[in-house]
Design a protein around this motif. Structure first.
Motif, PDB file in Angstrom:
ATOM      1  N   ARG A 276      -1.743  35.748  -4.833  1.00 28.57           N
ATOM      2  CA  ARG A 276      -1.422  33.660  -4.115  1.00 28.57           C
ATOM      3  C   ARG A 276      -1.202  34.208  -2.544  1.00 28.57           C
TER       4      ARG A 276
ATOM      5  N   GLN B  30      -4.249  30.957  -1.138  1.00 28.41           N
ATOM      6  CA  GLN B  30      -3.175  30.382   0.043  1.00 28.41           C
ATOM      7  C   GLN B  30      -4.104  30.442   1.028  1.00 28.41           C
TER       8      GLN B  30
ATOM      9  N   GLU C 275      20.281  32.869   6.437  1.00 28.14           N
ATOM     10  CA  GLU C 275      20.299  31.842   7.633  1.00 28.14           C
ATOM     11  C   GLU C 275      20.645  32.609   8.329  1.00 28.14           C
TER      12      GLU C 275
ATOM     13  N   LEU D 165      16.527  34.297   9.285  1.00 25.41           N
ATOM     14  CA  LEU D 165      15.614  32.587  10.135  1.00 25.41           C
ATOM     15  C   LEU D 165      16.302  32.290  11.501  1.00 25.41           C
ATOM     16  N   HIS D 166      17.598  32.545  11.668  1.00 27.01           N
ATOM     17  CA  HIS D 166      18.352  32.181  13.541  1.00 27.01           C
ATOM     18  C   HIS D 166      17.314  32.776  13.924  1.00 27.01           C
TER      19      HIS D 166
ATOM     20  N   LEU E  46       9.514  34.151   6.850  1.00 31.06           N
ATOM     21  CA  LEU E  46       9.749  34.736   5.446  1.00 31.06           C
ATOM     22  C   LEU E  46       8.523  34.207   4.862  1.00 31.06           C
ATOM     23  N   HIS E  47       8.826  35.549   3.235  1.00 29.26           N
ATOM     24  CA  HIS E  47       7.503  35.136   2.427  1.00 29.26           C
ATOM     25  C   HIS E  47       7.772  35.104   1.425  1.00 29.26           C
ATOM     26  N   MET E  48       7.452  34.562  -0.148  1.00 32.11           N
ATOM     27  CA  MET E  48       8.294  34.693  -0.789  1.00 32.11           C
ATOM     28  C   MET E  48       7.439  35.073  -2.194  1.00 32.11           C
TER      29      MET E  48
ATOM     30  N   GLY F 260       7.808  33.630  -5.208  1.00 30.54           N
ATOM     31  CA  GLY F 260       7.136  32.737  -6.518  1.00 30.54           C
ATOM     32  C   GLY F 260       7.495  33.513  -7.105  1.00 30.54           C
TER      33      GLY F 260
ATOM     34  N   LYS G  34       4.675  29.230   0.672  1.00 30.42           N
ATOM     35  CA  LYS G  34       5.182  30.599   1.993  1.00 30.42           C
ATOM     36  C   LYS G  34       6.270  31.395   1.769  1.00 30.42           C
ATOM     37  N   MET G  35       7.656  30.251   1.554  1.00 33.03           N
ATOM     38  CA  MET G  35       8.879  30.836   1.213  1.00 33.03           C
ATOM     39  C   MET G  35       9.888  30.078   0.303  1.00 33.03           C
ATOM     40  N   GLY G  36       8.696  30.070  -0.440  1.00 37.56           N
ATOM     41  CA  GLY G  36       8.998  30.264  -1.796  1.00 37.56           C
ATOM     42  C   GLY G  36       9.567  29.341  -2.788  1.00 37.56           C
TER      43      GLY G  36
ATOM     44  N   VAL H 286       4.430  30.239  17.152  1.00 39.02           N
ATOM     45  CA  VAL H 286       5.542  31.985  16.185  1.00 39.02           C
ATOM     46  C   VAL H 286       6.101  30.760  14.938  1.00 39.02           C
TER      47      VAL H 286
ATOM     48  N   GLU I   9       6.257  24.446   8.968  1.00 36.56           N
ATOM     49  CA  GLU I   9       7.233  25.574   8.271  1.00 36.56           C
ATOM     50  C   GLU I   9       8.616  25.307   8.775  1.00 36.56           C
TER      51      GLU I   9
ATOM     52  N   ARG J 172      12.132  24.158   6.234  1.00 34.79           N
ATOM     53  CA  ARG J 172      12.730  25.129   7.379  1.00 34.79           C
ATOM     54  C   ARG J 172      14.058  23.528   7.709  1.00 34.79           C
TER      55      ARG J 172
ATOM     56  N   GLY K 206      17.867  22.492   5.249  1.00 36.32           N
ATOM     57  CA  GLY K 206      19.343  22.760   5.377  1.00 36.32           C
ATOM     58  C   GLY K 206      18.794  24.269   7.186  1.00 36.32           C
ATOM     59  N   LEU K 207      17.588  24.959   6.789  1.00 34.67           N
ATOM     60  CA  LEU K 207      17.982  26.246   7.086  1.00 34.67           C
ATOM     61  C   LEU K 207      17.850  25.800   8.707  1.00 34.67           C
ATOM     62  N   PRO K 208      18.121  27.288   9.349  1.00 31.68           N
ATOM     63  CA  PRO K 208      17.592  27.487  11.365  1.00 31.68           C
ATOM     64  C   PRO K 208      16.661  26.982  11.882  1.00 31.68           C
TER      65      PRO K 208
ATOM     66  N   SER L 261      11.236  29.561  15.776  1.00 33.18           N
ATOM     67  CA  SER L 261      11.173  29.093  17.427  1.00 33.18           C
ATOM     68  C   SER L 261       9.185  28.752  17.787  1.00 33.18           C
TER      69      SER L 261
ATOM     70  N   GLU M  40       7.589  28.517  19.702  1.00 29.11           N
ATOM     71  CA  GLU M  40       7.037  29.579  21.579  1.00 29.11           C
ATOM     72  C   GLU M  40       5.478  29.492  21.162  1.00 29.11           C
TER      73      GLU M  40
END
Lengths: 372, 372
Positions: free
Chosen positions: A14, A18, A319, A322-323, A329-331, A333, B22-24, B273, B278, B282, B286-288, B291, B293
């Motif tokens: 995967r 990409q 949550e 990701l703050h 994050l990599h998922m 699938g 990437k984030m699933g 970053v 992404e 996000r 509805g995710l945080p 950064s 930077e």
């Protein structure tokens, strides 16, 4: 643009896909599972096994160049296809050496490189004479601690693994290191920073990967050189993961080599100028290799399925994680989570390594892959 | 994991899809062209137009949340779907303000923010009274310099653009700047470094994007603050590209806003970053927010189709460019090249900006998208 074929549609396929799509290649994946992690992001997927010669023929003929996301493939079929002029990297002959741990270690030993002492486990092999503690390994098919049995003394003989095996001296382990090495079509060699690997006690799967490894400059040079020489000895084109042991005396030994992108190289996506995946694609496509330079210290954490949870995956604690600045994050699938299944990973980059590690440990504590 | 719908399957949708995968997330793309740039890397594509209410209904109903890769969509259909409770970001009401340059500028002016003086071009509007030099802009549908006419004096009136338009005072231009701003679901605002944009003389399309912009700290604060306030005034959730003019006196004016990832934010993939793609995912999920930077100075170069070449694209000069450390190639997977068509881009990162610029200029000189 060329079409690249990837044999095996898991998470490595995967992330390779990409990288290849980013560079504009067409990508076809061969995998027996519908909607495989790689198939989801590729142009198309051929449904079939990497051990089925018909399926291998199909993908090789549809693509300009083929590569793998796993080493446990039918190399005899691929050697035949390679002999017919199809481009396959790394060369299936190299693969057939690497996929057999005994042949792999013989090649490394013949090159005069450091690796734990070993013997083939023949019918009349004498465990006691070889000496405990030792590690019994199946020659083919093992991964993530599977096909590996640590034998402290003779009492462990009852658990002996079946099948073709080898015995290896147990190293008085201080730590485990990894280095990704890429070899281009013209033989150019590029190696990445040394990574420090810690493993999950329960599953034997890579847990954290800390980069750069917290080791002396001497040890770093030693490990990186050993990794490079190992790949020079094995040959082939593409990226390789070299796993190494360091013993209490600071000696470095090659543990084993993976002829493909490796879990210990995931961190390169965020932290390095060229990711291991793009590097692999550049190599197999015959393009110049990229810079392996690390831009920021980082820690990679493997997201394994929580034991006791099976079914559609849900991320708990996302949550909070990701703050944290620098958390990526990599998922993969995958449609179903299971205990200790590799479901994704998180890379934390930071201006200093201690902070990255601190943040990674918060992620490790909070982020869980559970089922609904 | 959620399913994200992307209305429009161009390169912005493609890079959004890559970030979402990437984030699933599952990703469905709506585009009228088979095998669209985004469709190639998404789970599936719905064939249909972003101006067809039936197609819009189909994608909105198939997804947990929808977003766009272009602003020229049928917002009335989307407002209706949003009123039925479907999650669509940015809010189609915000989109209908932004897609109309006159309404967009009225909103910015009402918030007391700096933008070139403008009037609606009514039937009895007096060009001479408004004053030359001026810029005539079509209210809707323009992009990359299309729908924009610079009028130096009355002699240009013969070239007058048809349709609903506005007039804008021509700024005595020193340079153009860009800032990407993200707004989260809770109203959190995050802005990226200021970029310096240069344009291709022949096509009016963004040529180089230099980050950080080579400007004073004062000007940087002024531009970044203006961009943030502009997005606060417009509202909505997602990432926005704010293009600004700087005049010879160092005054900053909002030129226009794009309610989506923007060409001037491509550089964030390698240099920041969290990439703009992404960040957008996000935000709409509805995710945080992550950064913004910047890790390394960089220069982005747009790879436009060479004029005079039409057909299947071929990259000329690729080897030379990929030999340069820090060069990252992005191709959009478009089946056909045309003169000045956006076919891909290159980001060059380096430890210092001068070196990045030097390398980008080598790429610009050597790398060409031609046809076979």
């Amino acid at each position: 643009m060329k079409t690249i074929g990837i044999i095996g549609g898991g998470q490595l396929g995967r992330m390779m896909t990409q990288a290849a799509k980013k560079m504009g290649f067409h990508v076809i994946v061969l995998d027996p599972g519908e909607n495989s992690p790689a198939g989801q992001v590729a142009d198309s997927q051929i449904l079939g096994s990497w051990n089925d010669s018909e399926s291998l023929k199909k993908i090789v003929e549809a693509c300009d160049v083929c590569t793998y996301d796993l080493e446990h493939v039918d190399t005899s079929a691929l050697i035949e296809l390679s002999d017919q002029g199809h481009e396959i990297h790394p060369d299936p002959r190299v693969l057939s050496v690497i996929q057999d741990k005994l042949l792999q270690k013989q090649c490394i030993e013949e090159a005069g490189l450091s690796t734990p002492a070993f013997i083939e486990l023949t019918e009349d092999a004498d465990f006691a004479k070889f000496g405990f503690p030792l590690v019994q390994k199946t020659r083919k098919g093992g991964y993530d601690g599977k096909g590996v049995l640590v034998m402290k003394d003779e009492s462990a003989l009852v658990e002996k693994l079946p099948g073709e095996c080898m015995l290896e001296k147990m190293v008085d382990l201080e730590m485990e290191l990894g280095v990704m090495v890429a070899r281009g079509i013209d033989g150019e060699l590029v190696s990445y920073p040394v990574t420090e690997m810690t493993f999950d006690d329960r599953s034997n799967i890579l847990d954290l990967c800390i980069v750069p490894a917290r080791i002396s400059a001497d040890l770093e040079v030693k490990a990186r050189t050993l990794a490079e020489k190992t790949i020079e000895a094995l040959g082939g084109v593409g990226i390789y993961g070299v796993e190494m042991f360091v013993d209490k005396q600071g000696e470095v030994f090659v543990n084993e080599v993976a002829p493909r992108p490796h879990n210990s190289g995931h961190y390169t996506i965020e932290a390095c100028v060229t990711s291991q995946y793009e590097q692999h694609i550049r190599a197999v496509a015959g393009l110049p290799l990229g810079s392996p330079e690390q831009m920021r210290p980082c820690v990679m954490y493997n997201l394994l399925g929580e034991p006791g949870h099976t079914g559609e995956p849900v991320l708990d604690g996302l949550e909070v994680c990701l703050h944290i600045p620098g958390v990526s994050l990599h998922m993969y699938g995958k449609a179903e989570t299971r205990g200790f299944r590799k479901m994704g990973h998180v890379t934390v980059t930071s201006e200093n390594l201690d902070e990255a590690l601190e943040k990674a440990l918060i992620v490790k504590k909070n982020l869980k892959v559970i089922s609904e």
